[in-house]
Design an enzyme around this catalytic site. Structure first.
Site, PDB file in Angstrom:
ATOM      1  N   GLY A 239      20.342 -43.619  30.204  1.00 38.84           N
ATOM      2  CA  GLY A 239      20.256 -44.265  28.718  1.00 38.84           C
ATOM      3  C   GLY A 239      19.731 -45.572  28.675  1.00 38.84           C
ATOM      4  O   GLY A 239      19.691 -46.107  27.528  1.00 38.84           O
ATOM      5  N   GLU A 273      20.978 -41.577  36.324  1.00 39.54           N
ATOM      6  CA  GLU A 273      20.190 -40.581  35.646  1.00 39.54           C
ATOM      7  C   GLU A 273      19.115 -41.002  34.610  1.00 39.54           C
ATOM      8  O   GLU A 273      19.396 -40.657  33.533  1.00 39.54           O
ATOM      9  CB  GLU A 273      21.139 -39.548  35.002  1.00 39.54           C
ATOM     10  CG  GLU A 273      22.296 -39.028  36.039  1.00 39.54           C
ATOM     11  CD  GLU A 273      23.345 -38.093  35.193  1.00 39.54           C
ATOM     12  OE1 GLU A 273      23.403 -38.544  34.035  1.00 39.54           O
ATOM     13  OE2 GLU A 273      24.048 -37.487  35.959  1.00 39.54           O
ATOM     14  N   GLY A 275      15.782 -41.138  32.350  1.00 36.00           N
ATOM     15  CA  GLY A 275      15.047 -40.401  31.735  1.00 36.00           C
ATOM     16  C   GLY A 275      13.908 -41.160  31.025  1.00 36.00           C
ATOM     17  O   GLY A 275      12.763 -41.400  31.467  1.00 36.00           O
ATOM     18  N   ARG A 276      14.317 -41.378  29.865  1.00 37.80           N
ATOM     19  CA  ARG A 276      13.326 -42.205  28.792  1.00 37.80           C
ATOM     20  C   ARG A 276      12.522 -43.277  29.334  1.00 37.80           C
ATOM     21  O   ARG A 276      11.437 -43.583  29.300  1.00 37.80           O
ATOM     22  CB  ARG A 276      14.196 -42.789  27.478  1.00 37.80           C
ATOM     23  CG  ARG A 276      13.156 -43.042  26.469  1.00 37.80           C
ATOM     24  CD  ARG A 276      14.221 -43.885  25.300  1.00 37.80           C
ATOM     25  NE  ARG A 276      15.241 -43.099  25.085  1.00 37.80           N
ATOM     26  CZ  ARG A 276      15.315 -42.247  24.091  1.00 37.80           C
ATOM     27  NH1 ARG A 276      14.127 -41.932  23.144  1.00 37.80           N
ATOM     28  NH2 ARG A 276      16.332 -41.336  23.811  1.00 37.80           N
ATOM     29  N   ARG A 312      10.690 -36.509  17.145  1.00 33.02           N
ATOM     30  CA  ARG A 312      11.489 -37.908  17.108  1.00 33.02           C
ATOM     31  C   ARG A 312      11.519 -38.727  15.655  1.00 33.02           C
ATOM     32  O   ARG A 312      12.339 -39.082  15.396  1.00 33.02           O
ATOM     33  CB  ARG A 312      11.259 -38.952  18.039  1.00 33.02           C
ATOM     34  CG  ARG A 312      11.467 -38.359  19.786  1.00 33.02           C
ATOM     35  CD  ARG A 312      11.372 -39.270  20.770  1.00 33.02           C
ATOM     36  NE  ARG A 312      11.961 -40.365  20.659  1.00 33.02           N
ATOM     37  CZ  ARG A 312      11.798 -41.669  20.044  1.00 33.02           C
ATOM     38  NH1 ARG A 312      10.826 -41.845  19.573  1.00 33.02           N
ATOM     39  NH2 ARG A 312      13.144 -42.473  19.937  1.00 33.02           N
ATOM     40  N   TYR A 316      15.253 -38.556  13.999  1.00 38.58           N
ATOM     41  CA  TYR A 316      15.807 -39.792  14.137  1.00 38.58           C
ATOM     42  C   TYR A 316      15.359 -40.894  13.248  1.00 38.58           C
ATOM     43  O   TYR A 316      15.739 -42.152  13.363  1.00 38.58           O
ATOM     44  CB  TYR A 316      15.752 -40.419  15.627  1.00 38.58           C
ATOM     45  CG  TYR A 316      16.076 -39.740  16.914  1.00 38.58           C
ATOM     46  CD1 TYR A 316      17.276 -38.781  16.910  1.00 38.58           C
ATOM     47  CD2 TYR A 316      15.074 -39.460  17.760  1.00 38.58           C
ATOM     48  CE1 TYR A 316      17.678 -38.089  17.840  1.00 38.58           C
ATOM     49  CE2 TYR A 316      15.382 -38.609  18.944  1.00 38.58           C
ATOM     50  CZ  TYR A 316      16.782 -38.082  18.850  1.00 38.58           C
ATOM     51  OH  TYR A 316      16.922 -37.283  20.025  1.00 38.58           O
ATOM     52  N   CYS A 342       4.784 -27.917   6.627  1.00 32.78           N
ATOM     53  CA  CYS A 342       5.087 -27.663   5.421  1.00 32.78           C
ATOM     54  C   CYS A 342       6.719 -28.101   5.224  1.00 32.78           C
ATOM     55  O   CYS A 342       7.674 -27.272   4.771  1.00 32.78           O
ATOM     56  CB  CYS A 342       5.148 -26.311   4.905  1.00 32.78           C
ATOM     57  SG  CYS A 342       3.440 -25.749   5.067  1.00 32.78           S
ATOM     58  N   GLU A 343       7.001 -29.443   5.539  1.00 32.02           N
ATOM     59  CA  GLU A 343       8.042 -30.249   5.446  1.00 32.02           C
ATOM     60  C   GLU A 343       7.962 -31.545   5.031  1.00 32.02           C
ATOM     61  O   GLU A 343       6.841 -32.148   5.833  1.00 32.02           O
ATOM     62  CB  GLU A 343       8.829 -30.143   6.551  1.00 32.02           C
ATOM     63  CG  GLU A 343       9.269 -28.798   7.475  1.00 32.02           C
ATOM     64  CD  GLU A 343      10.482 -28.224   6.839  1.00 32.02           C
ATOM     65  OE1 GLU A 343      11.086 -28.838   6.273  1.00 32.02           O
ATOM     66  OE2 GLU A 343      10.783 -27.087   7.036  1.00 32.02           O
ATOM     67  N   TYR A 371      11.219 -36.814  25.472  1.00 32.95           N
ATOM     68  CA  TYR A 371      11.736 -36.224  24.194  1.00 32.95           C
ATOM     69  C   TYR A 371      10.449 -35.829  23.531  1.00 32.95           C
ATOM     70  O   TYR A 371      10.841 -35.929  22.216  1.00 32.95           O
ATOM     71  CB  TYR A 371      12.791 -36.940  23.716  1.00 32.95           C
ATOM     72  CG  TYR A 371      13.876 -37.401  24.754  1.00 32.95           C
ATOM     73  CD1 TYR A 371      14.871 -36.200  25.220  1.00 32.95           C
ATOM     74  CD2 TYR A 371      13.968 -38.459  25.083  1.00 32.95           C
ATOM     75  CE1 TYR A 371      15.677 -36.460  26.104  1.00 32.95           C
ATOM     76  CE2 TYR A 371      15.011 -38.868  26.127  1.00 32.95           C
ATOM     77  CZ  TYR A 371      15.865 -38.020  26.576  1.00 32.95           C
ATOM     78  OH  TYR A 371      16.638 -38.037  27.389  1.00 32.95           O
TER      79      TYR A 371
HETATM   80  C1  LIG Z   1      19.963 -37.067  28.272  1.00 35.83           C
HETATM   81  C2  LIG Z   1      20.781 -37.582  29.501  1.00 35.83           C
HETATM   82  C3  LIG Z   1      20.263 -38.484  30.210  1.00 35.83           C
HETATM   83  C4  LIG Z   1      19.066 -39.256  30.299  1.00 35.83           C
HETATM   84  O1  LIG Z   1      19.171 -40.355  29.235  1.00 35.83           O
HETATM   85  P1  LIG Z   1      17.839 -41.094  28.907  1.00 35.83           P
HETATM   86  O2  LIG Z   1      18.290 -42.077  27.933  1.00 35.83           O
HETATM   87  O3  LIG Z   1      16.613 -40.469  28.788  1.00 35.83           O
HETATM   88  O4  LIG Z   1      17.796 -42.091  30.188  1.00 35.83           O
HETATM   89  C5  LIG Z   1      21.217 -38.844  31.508  1.00 35.83           C
HETATM   90  N1  LIG Z   1      22.121 -38.001  31.682  1.00 35.83           N
HETATM   91  C6  LIG Z   1      22.440 -37.168  30.853  1.00 35.83           C
HETATM   92  C7  LIG Z   1      23.992 -36.470  31.081  1.00 35.83           C
HETATM   93  C8  LIG Z   1      21.803 -36.830  29.727  1.00 35.83           C
HETATM   94  O5  LIG Z   1      22.299 -35.948  29.065  1.00 35.83           O
END
Ligand SMILES: *Cc1c(COP(=O)(O)O)cnc(C)c1O
Length: 421
Positions: A239, A273, A275-276, A312, A316, A342-343, A371
């Site tokens: 997150g 965890e 990601g982004r 995105r 959003y 076409c949106e 994403y």
């Molecule tokens: C999407 C997700 C992440 C990664 O979130 P980021 O904002 O990209 O860091 C980690 N854990 C879970 C359970 C997720 O669904």
């Protein structure tokens, strides 16, 4: 920091001229910088070096095999959310012992697949899922390691679509009822209660909500340990946000300091965890200007990438930076950068001040590594675009552009429709 920089008027990715990739591979195309991916992963992981931890890269942010392989080779684990992501992990040669499996809707087949692969832990999101995992593990003669995903009811102060830790969200089990569920789990024959999990949302730009969530969940972890449960893992999810526009998210070190302080002396291995924060600013989407349409009160720049390639902004209202591959000395204009779909929602930027692009100019949509491709679709029957990984002076096509044949290869026209008379 990333490796997308101008030399003179031209944009480079590491030591490769982006214009060269665009003209050789064609557009639209996703571009990732290997050095940036490595730097981001290492910066994040080493920020936690003072405590026992596993950095489980969240595969859904960008699930290209080469990226999974890259992070696995750097010693990382993975956070997966589907059987398909487990397959990718397997294919990339990732070690199952560092894989955690999240998601509210796991099927029996997916659970079997994960148990067969021997993953580290299921992050369980409902009482019924817990029952199912117990039963599947029993059938297979295995014990499933689990954490329950608890929902601490903390406002992450992010976009509502990517906030997950509020009690009205579909994720996890409310912290108030989680103790009963843990006691139930501990009594199950085929379940090994191994951890506690929470994930409150994505693109967080402050540390406060993380600290609040950890404080709440930490007390709960202590209570479980007091009950005699062997909680070895505290998974705090992902997150951490990135800069798309003017956001000033905490650095990995600032984030880690808050997390480590909040965790205190809890005797658990931390699972992260991200990601982004690892991939978001390590990638861009390169597209070509098809047409420009100018009127007195509105300018449109129509490019060959669409919302199906990067959704995105449409989904959003997200901000993505726009950079020219070649800066010109011309005037700036205010324009909407739009795709061919076409949106009306098919846009990358609205009323943005950009250089006065002309037909066949290339431009890059920044911060598209997370994403981006993973959310792409074939809407409007558009083949999915190529992905390119740049490594110093070389580039590699890590996913081929789809063809028209690819669009229809899974479709069958039944016999009675094939008759022509
Ligand atoms: C999407 C997700 C992440 C990664 O979130 P980021 O904002 O990209 O860091 C980690 N854990 C879970 C359970 C997720 O669904």
């Amino acid at each position: 920091m990333n490796e997308f920089k101008y030399r003179g008027n031209e944009l480079y990715c590491e030591d490769v001229l982006v214009w060269r990739i665009a003209s050789e591979v064609g557009t639209p195309v996703y571009l990732y910088s290997q050095k940036t991916l490595e730097n981001h992963y290492t910066a994040f992981d080493s920020a936690f070096s003072a405590v026992p931890h596993i950095t489980c890269y969240s595969v859904k942010a960008n699930s290209n095999l080469s990226l999974i392989k890259l992070f696995s080779d750097l010693g990382g684990g993975l956070d997966v959310v589907s059987g398909g992501e487990i397959f990718r992990a397997l294919r990339a040669g990732a070690s199952p012992g560092k894989i955690v499996y999240s998601g509210v809707g796991k099927t029996r087949a997916e659970i079997e697949y994960a148990l067969d692969f021997g993953i580290l832990m299921f992050n369980v999101e409902s009482p019924q899922e817990l029952d199912l995992i117990d039963s599947v593990a029993g059938d297979m003669g295995k014990k499933a390691r689990i954490a329950l995903r608890v929902n601490p009811d903390v406002d992450p102060k992010t976009h509502p679509y990517i906030s997950t830790g509020l009690k009205e969200n579909k994720f996890g089990i409310r912290i108030e009822s989680a103790m009963d569920e843990y006691k139930r789990a501990a009594a199950m024959k085929n379940i090994d209660v191994a951890g506690v999990d929470c994930h409150i949302g994505s693109q967080l730009t402050e540390t406060g909500p993380f600290a609040d969530a950890i404080e709440k969940v930490k007390d709960f972890v202590s209570a479980l340990i007091k009950e005699g449960m062997d909680i070895r893992y505290f998974d705090i999810g992902g997150g951490l946000g990135i800069t798309y526009d003017k956001e000033t998210p905490p650095s990995p070190v600032e984030y880690a300091n808050v997390v480590i302080k909040s965790i205190g002396d809890l005797p658990c291995t931390l699972i992260l965890e991200p990601g982004r924060v690892i991939v978001g600013n390590a990638g861009m989407l390169v597209t070509r200007v098809l047409f420009t349409k100018k009127s007195e009160d509105k300018n449109f720049i129509i490019v060959d990438a669409g919302m199906n390639d990067l959704m995105r902004p449409s989904l959003y209202g997200a901000y993505q930076g726009i950079l020219p591959l070649k800066k010109n000395k011309g005037d700036m204009i205010t324009a909407d950068i739009v795709g061919p779909i076409c949106e009306t929602g098919d846009f990358f930027a609205k009323s943005r001040e950009v250089q006065d692009f002309v037909q066949d100019d290339y431009l890059s949509v920044e911060s598209a590594g997370a994403y981006g491709f993973t959310m792409a679709s074939n809407y409007n029957s558009r083949p999915k675009i190529a992905e390119v990984l740049v490594n110093e002076t070389e580039y590699f096509i890590v996913r081929n552009r789809e063809t028209y044949e690819d669009l229809v290869k899974h479709e069958n026209v039944p016999e009675h429709l094939r008759k022509s008379d």
